[in-house]
Design a protein around this motif. Sequence first.
Motif, short mmCIF file in Angstrom:
data_model
loop_
_atom_site.label_atom_id
_atom_site.label_comp_id
_atom_site.label_asym_id
_atom_site.label_seq_id
_atom_site.Cartn_x
_atom_site.Cartn_y
_atom_site.Cartn_z
N TYR A 1 3.61 74.84 136.97
CA TYR A 1 4.24 74.49 135.68
C TYR A 1 4.24 75.71 134.76
CZ TYR A 1 4.89 71.77 131.31
OH TYR A 1 5.35 71.27 130.10
N SER A 2 3.07 76.39 134.70
CA SER A 2 2.96 77.56 133.83
C SER A 2 3.91 78.66 134.29
CB SER A 2 1.51 78.08 133.85
OG SER A 2 1.43 79.35 133.25
N GLN A 3 3.96 78.91 135.58
CA GLN A 3 4.77 80.03 136.06
C GLN A 3 6.27 79.75 135.90
OE1 GLN A 3 3.15 81.11 139.97
NE2 GLN A 3 1.68 82.43 138.92
N GLU A 4 6.64 78.49 135.99
CA GLU A 4 8.05 78.15 135.77
C GLU A 4 8.45 78.46 134.32
OE1 GLU A 4 9.09 74.18 137.04
OE2 GLU A 4 10.77 74.11 135.60
N PRO B 1 -5.02 84.41 136.18
CA PRO B 1 -4.57 84.27 137.57
C PRO B 1 -3.17 83.65 137.70
CG PRO B 1 -6.36 82.72 137.08
CD PRO B 1 -6.28 83.68 135.94
N SER B 2 -2.67 83.00 136.65
CA SER B 2 -1.32 82.43 136.72
C SER B 2 -0.26 83.35 136.14
CB SER B 2 -1.28 81.08 135.97
OG SER B 2 -2.15 80.14 136.55
N ASP B 3 -0.64 84.51 135.67
CA ASP B 3 0.30 85.41 135.00
C ASP B 3 1.32 85.95 136.01
OD1 ASP B 3 1.66 87.33 133.54
OD2 ASP B 3 -0.14 88.27 132.74
N VAL B 4 2.58 85.65 135.80
CA VAL B 4 3.61 86.10 136.77
C VAL B 4 3.90 87.59 136.64
CG1 VAL B 4 4.72 83.84 136.84
CG2 VAL B 4 5.56 85.57 135.22
N ILE C 1 0.28 85.22 128.78
CA ILE C 1 -0.91 84.39 129.04
C ILE C 1 -2.05 85.32 129.44
CG2 ILE C 1 -0.11 83.92 131.41
CD1 ILE C 1 -1.67 81.25 131.25
N TRP C 2 -3.18 85.19 128.71
CA TRP C 2 -4.36 86.02 128.98
C TRP C 2 -5.58 85.12 129.13
CZ3 TRP C 2 -1.54 87.41 124.32
CH2 TRP C 2 -0.68 88.50 124.50
N ARG C 3 -6.47 85.49 130.02
CA ARG C 3 -7.75 84.82 130.17
C ARG C 3 -8.70 85.32 129.06
NH1 ARG C 3 -8.53 80.69 131.96
NH2 ARG C 3 -8.39 80.83 134.22
#
Lengths: 93, 93, 93, 93, 93, 93, 93, 93, 93, 93
Positions: free
Chosen positions: G30-33, H88-91, G43-45
């Motif tokens: 979902y996030s990558q889409e 880890p989800s960062d495209v 998006i950062w950790r």
Amino acid sequence: MLFLVRMDVALPDTLVGHERADLLAREKAYSQELQRAGSWPHIWRVVGEYANYSVFDVRSNDELHDLLSGLPLFPHMTITVTPLATHPSDVHA
Amino acid sequence: MLFLVRMDVALPDTLVGHERADLLAREKAYSQELQRAGSWPHIWRVVGEYANYSVFDVRSNDELHDLLSGLPLFPHMTITVTPLATHPSDVHA
Amino acid sequence: MLFLVRMDVALPDTLVGHERADLLAREKAYSQELQRAGSWPHIWRVVGEYANYSVFDVRSNDELHDLLSGLPLFPHMTITVTPLATHPSDVHA
Amino acid sequence: MLFLVRMDVALPDTLVGHERADLLAREKAYSQELQRAGSWPHIWRVVGEYANYSVFDVRSNDELHDLLSGLPLFPHMTITVTPLATHPSDVHA
Amino acid sequence: MLFLVRMDVALPDTLVGHERADLLAREKAYSQELQRAGSWPHIWRVVGEYANYSVFDVRSNDELHDLLSGLPLFPHMTITVTPLATHPSDVHA
Amino acid sequence: MLFLVRMDVALPDTLVGHERADLLAREKAYSQELQRAGSWPHIWRVVGEYANYSVFDVRSNDELHDLLSGLPLFPHMTITVTPLATHPSDVHA
Amino acid sequence: MLFLVRMDVALPDTLVGHERADLLAREKAYSQELQRAGSWPHIWRVVGEYANYSVFDVRSNDELHDLLSGLPLFPHMTITVTPLATHPSDVHA
Amino acid sequence: MLFLVRMDVALPDTLVGHERADLLAREKAYSQELQRAGSWPHIWRVVGEYANYSVFDVRSNDELHDLLSGLPLFPHMTITVTPLATHPSDVHA
Amino acid sequence: MLFLVRMDVALPDTLVGHERADLLAREKAYSQELQRAGSWPHIWRVVGEYANYSVFDVRSNDELHDLLSGLPLFPHMTITVTPLATHPSDVHA
Amino acid sequence: MLFLVRMDVALPDTLVGHERADLLAREKAYSQELQRAGSWPHIWRVVGEYANYSVFDVRSNDELHDLLSGLPLFPHMTITVTPLATHPSDVHA
């Protein structure tokens, strides 16, 4: 009847010299008079802060407020009051 | 060397009956042994709360942590520790 | 001697049916007995919350803790206690 | 319709002498007039603080704001307002 | 008389399936009935949260507490209430 | 696109007389112009505080910041902004 | 129109095995889409936490709430949203 | 290595006229030089506040502190720093 | 590059016996391996709490997050990270 | 016996020129003397803030308070003290 009281002191920058020394001397005398009278059985410095934790022993809330609001430093302190009761495990109670 | 310690107790709902009574009895015995030994000179109930304010008298931080983490209720308590020093106005110091 | 007391109630989800109704009935009876005896002169609901603000009139901190810790809902409440004194502007004092 | 109101007073250091005494006298008179009129049925000093907890009895939010913002000390106070409702256990309701 | 109300919803994990759907349907019906009756003139979703800000228009604190405590989701919500008054710059007042 | 905005005002003690009156008059005119233009559909006084809750209706975050930072009182206010979305139970949506 | 969003994740202990892996896989997809579509440009950790800071680029508050409430992890996250505007010193604006 | 930085500005009332304009001009030049050099890839205004959220890209904590403490507005800002890691989800990672 | 890290541990009540002992043994081994490798130069117990303050020495934020998220206790800890820089008064720098 | 100490510095705007430089020079000398004597084994700058985290090694709470209250910057600092104990996983203990 015991209360735990925390006092945080913040003196204004404009309070200097004799006026400041006099105020602090009056605070000390006031505190020591109450300690000797038994109303203020404990006073400890909080390490690293211009603050103390104290225990007061009074007959009523009104008496406690009179003692605290009479402190020469009262206008320059933030005070928090916690009512204490006898603990059921207290060996001295 | 004195420390003010506040302990807030939150027992799990699943702790009931004999297991609960036994835990509380061990806590009381542990506390009273330390009080009699002089390491725990004051314990007061916070009015209206399942909590206490205590004063501990120990030789080091390590000793204090050993005493506190050895409390039977330790896993069920939130503990805050405030190091205390001698107050310059203390008439007993 | 007056104290302002705030009680926030959080009943566990597992408390249901007769057990719950019985607990609430005992709480109400306990509260009303203290109100009639004069120890609990005011109780108000906080709008929108399962909470109340109350005023207690007691002779000592110990008496107040006994009354509060005896509440049937005590294990399910967060209680905060504020000691009150006579206000110098109070026309009724 | 009742509201619990807490007022914390912080007078500026520059407010001294006659100006300060006059302001406090006007505050007291204003408060006592509202107490006598029934709009301000309770006022208590918070022990150890330059603060009070009060109960107001008004017909509307607008009336309450008018009363509070008309306080001579209003510019020097932090005020918090909690709306109160009838409690189902209140024996006087 | 207007009040700003914030409601934060936290449904228990054990509430699922038909029971959950039914509760949410009853909440929606209850809300829409009050909106149509004029007591609940505004309801907005807080972006990114399971929460809303609402404005209620009622005659008294008691009425507001009755409306809020009657919400089907009331046991699962944290509610904060802020009394509102007419603003002197409001062109619609 | 709606935003809930809370503004808390803290005027410096040094702002007095004509300068103060003029600033407040410009604030009122600015607010009323935006209200009439439809960008500021609601403004309410928070009871007991020098603060307001407002709703703004704008096309973008940039427009909202331009409106808020253009407030004559902006340097003397603490502002918090909450983005609002349509609520699925809103009968007017 | 940009928004800074912080998401703190707290998965229930009961979510394990395949069900947990499947939920996390759907969250990632979902996030990558959304990232590929341009709505979720950053998006950062947060170091040391099960949390992220993200930037969203949307046309409205409603679109942002739809995107966030559609997150597979939405029921297990605490989300805070901060609206962003163009900074006057931004060399890229 | 990325860091999220929030800066809240509070200019003293005594900073006015040319001195103020000069300070703000130097702040802008300093910021834009770092943006062009790649150390400060993002800067956004927080809507409704004299504050920004920024992302810095540096080789070490020491470099970041040098950049931040060199800001002309540094003595007038409250700064909070959050270290960021690759998600880890960062495209784009 | 140094970071101050505080870890607060909250083990679930359901984690008992061998499973619990095994988890704690793996945590200790993991920590000691990093200490010996030089990435975790300091670890101290917070007196009275199931918590530690530690200093980590790493090459990047990504490395720090990898180390922390790899802790066997990571799912049961609240972690806060503070980036540290060389202090200009440090005699060892 | 170790203590973690955080010091946040807030110098008054009126402290400028030679007086300020002299105060800071005395603070540095005082700190470095204690570092060399072994009482202040660690001092780190908090990135982005006029603050430090330090570790003190002292024989008693009284000694720690003497050292801290003797800091030339003491009247301008907010200090928090956390007592540390040996961690059971510490490979150096």
